[in-house]
Design an enzyme around this catalytic site. Structure first.
Site, PDB file in Angstrom:
ATOM      1  N   GLU A  57      17.921 -39.244 -27.081  1.00 14.76           N
ATOM      2  CA  GLU A  57      17.199 -38.714 -25.738  1.00 14.76           C
ATOM      3  C   GLU A  57      17.426 -39.955 -24.713  1.00 14.76           C
ATOM      4  OE1 GLU A  57      16.245 -35.774 -24.953  1.00 14.76           O
ATOM      5  OE2 GLU A  57      15.771 -34.669 -27.103  1.00 14.76           O
TER       6      GLU A  57
ATOM      7  N   ASP B 251      19.981 -34.184 -23.136  1.00 14.53           N
ATOM      8  CA  ASP B 251      19.307 -33.786 -24.361  1.00 14.53           C
ATOM      9  C   ASP B 251      20.044 -34.632 -25.272  1.00 14.53           C
ATOM     10  OD1 ASP B 251      17.642 -32.303 -25.894  1.00 14.53           O
ATOM     11  OD2 ASP B 251      18.727 -30.647 -26.338  1.00 14.53           O
ATOM     12  N   GLY B 252      19.180 -34.903 -26.496  1.00 15.38           N
ATOM     13  CA  GLY B 252      19.509 -35.550 -27.768  1.00 15.38           C
ATOM     14  C   GLY B 252      19.113 -34.971 -28.845  1.00 15.38           C
TER      15      GLY B 252
ATOM     16  N   ASP C 162      21.906 -28.990 -25.126  1.00 15.55           N
ATOM     17  CA  ASP C 162      21.579 -28.982 -26.595  1.00 15.55           C
ATOM     18  C   ASP C 162      23.022 -28.661 -27.328  1.00 15.55           C
ATOM     19  OD1 ASP C 162      19.636 -28.265 -28.652  1.00 15.55           O
ATOM     20  OD2 ASP C 162      20.636 -26.645 -28.628  1.00 15.55           O
TER      21      ASP C 162
ATOM     22  N   ASP D 169      14.035 -32.107 -21.929  1.00 11.75           N
ATOM     23  CA  ASP D 169      12.750 -31.458 -22.647  1.00 11.75           C
ATOM     24  C   ASP D 169      12.430 -32.597 -23.552  1.00 11.75           C
ATOM     25  OD1 ASP D 169      14.778 -31.933 -24.808  1.00 11.75           O
ATOM     26  OD2 ASP D 169      15.265 -29.807 -24.982  1.00 11.75           O
TER      27      ASP D 169
ATOM     28  N   HIS E 109      15.075 -24.798 -25.099  1.00 11.81           N
ATOM     29  CA  HIS E 109      15.274 -23.403 -25.755  1.00 11.81           C
ATOM     30  C   HIS E 109      14.235 -22.203 -24.931  1.00 11.81           C
ATOM     31  CE1 HIS E 109      17.202 -25.574 -28.754  1.00 11.81           C
ATOM     32  NE2 HIS E 109      16.168 -26.337 -28.920  1.00 11.81           N
TER      33      HIS E 109
END
Length: 367
Positions: free
Chosen positions: A248, A210-211, A335, A270, A325
């Site tokens: 990302e 994740d970024g 995250d 995501d 999320h």
């Protein structure tokens, strides 16, 4: 270690049984918070040196050793310490599932790992499939193991398939058909599993990335979870001035850099920008066109896309999109890692995104 032992907490006596901690008098099962306190006390009272250990990797090794010597209660307590330290540790839940099966508690194994099943961690799904077999729930076992086969299978997965074949041939044929659709060919017998594995299988690695970016552009960070077998590693890093999309892509790059040899890799992200950029061939198309999206517009982040493509060529990599999320624990761990990294001091400079407004530094993105 005896299967039952007693610990006193706040004037009450509790007993460790095959089904967990219970009140000694009422035999009622305690809540999770009390169970964790009792775990800590039991380690202190019974002189377990590992009570002072807070390294999940060391605890995992100790648990594996205890399990090998049939010390299942000790192994379970060690694994629960890992889970207390890292609640989203898929490898720990996979071992917990196996230990509870060893103790003859397949239903408890399923109940305690249901919440983390959605991580799609192959060893966990394989152990859950075996637990369904223990309960004679063969259709559920086939559904669970089919997910693992779709990821490439493993020695233990094919042992479960062989078990289904022996007990329920009709269900086996359906499971085998699922494998064939994915062009996965099971060995002719369980005795051939090791030989086939040594000749054809690459090491399977699951990666979550994740970024994050605070401002976009602004301070940014990336978070990574690497999973292979019982091993799990968290990685993060941050940059002073960058974008969310660059973080990302960089997360995937850093993750793949950590692999020491060719692997079969599934990257979960995501970011549709990242996943589609590779899966739909956009990045390779931009590269063929000299990093142009069309005759007038240059492709953004070509420095990162170029390295990512090179790394993908060194492995067998599949990118999978997951909704952010939405309760995926490993995704949410990434995250948290990325946001925390972006908030740190002494951040690096993303020279690939240098602007007149960004801080000056001699530290490069790939230094």
């Amino acid at each position: 270690m005896n299967d039952e032992k007693t610990v006193t907490l706040a004037g009450k006596v509790y007993t460790w049984t095959k089904s967990g901690w219970v009140e000694a008098k009422s035999r009622l099962t305690v809540d999770l918070g009390t169970a964790r306190k009792l775990d800590r006390l039991s380690f202190q009272e019974f002189g377990q040196a590992s009570a002072q250990v807070n390294d999940p990797h060391i605890l995992l090794k100790q648990a594996a050793d205890a399990r090998m010597h049939n010390q299942f209660i000790r192994a379970e307590q060690l694994i629960r310490r890992v889970i207390n330290l890292q609640s989203s540790h898929s490898g720990a839940y996979a071992m917990l599932c196996s230990i509870l099966r060893d103790r003859g508690l397949p239903q408890k194994a399923l109940d305690e790992t249901e919440a983390v099943r959605r991580s799609s961690y192959p060893p966990l799904l394989t152990s859950r499939a075996a637990a369904y077999c223990d309960l004679d729930q063969w259709e559920d076992a086939a559904k669970e193991i089919a997910v693992v086969l779709a990821m490439g299978g493993s020695n233990e997965a094919w042992k479960v398939v062989e078990r289904i074949k022996k007990e329920k041939p009709d269900i086996y044929r359906h499971t085998s058909a699922l494998a064939s659709e994915k062009h996965i060919h099971p060995p002719e017998s369980a005795a051939q599993v090791r030989e086939v594995s040594q000749k054809t299988e690459l090491k399977s690695v699951i990666i979550y990335t994740d970024g994050a970016c605070l401002g976009n552009p602004g301070p940014g960070g990336y978070g990574i979870v690497l999973i292979s077998g019982i091993h799990r590693k968290e990685i993060s890093g941050g940059y002073q001035y960058t974008t969310n999309n660059r973080m990302e892509i960089l997360a995937a790059i850093v993750a793949l850099r950590h692999l020491k040899y060719k692997c079969q890799v599934t990257v979960y992200s995501d970011s549709q920008y990242l996943v589609d950029g590779i899966s739909k061939g956009w990045a390779r198309s931009w590269k063929r066109k000299g990093w142009m999206r069309n005759s007038k517009e240059r492709a953004a982040n070509s420095d990162l896309w170029s390295e990512l493509l090179d790394l993908c060529d060194q492995h067998e990599v599949t990118f999978q999109w997951v909704r952010g999320h939405a309760g995926n624990e490993e995704n949410e761990c990434c995250d948290r890692l990325s946001v925390k990294a972006a908030q740190q001091s002494n951040l690096l400079i993303d020279t690939g995104f240098a602007t007149d407004n960004s801080p000056d530094s001699s530290v490069g993105l790939f230094d």
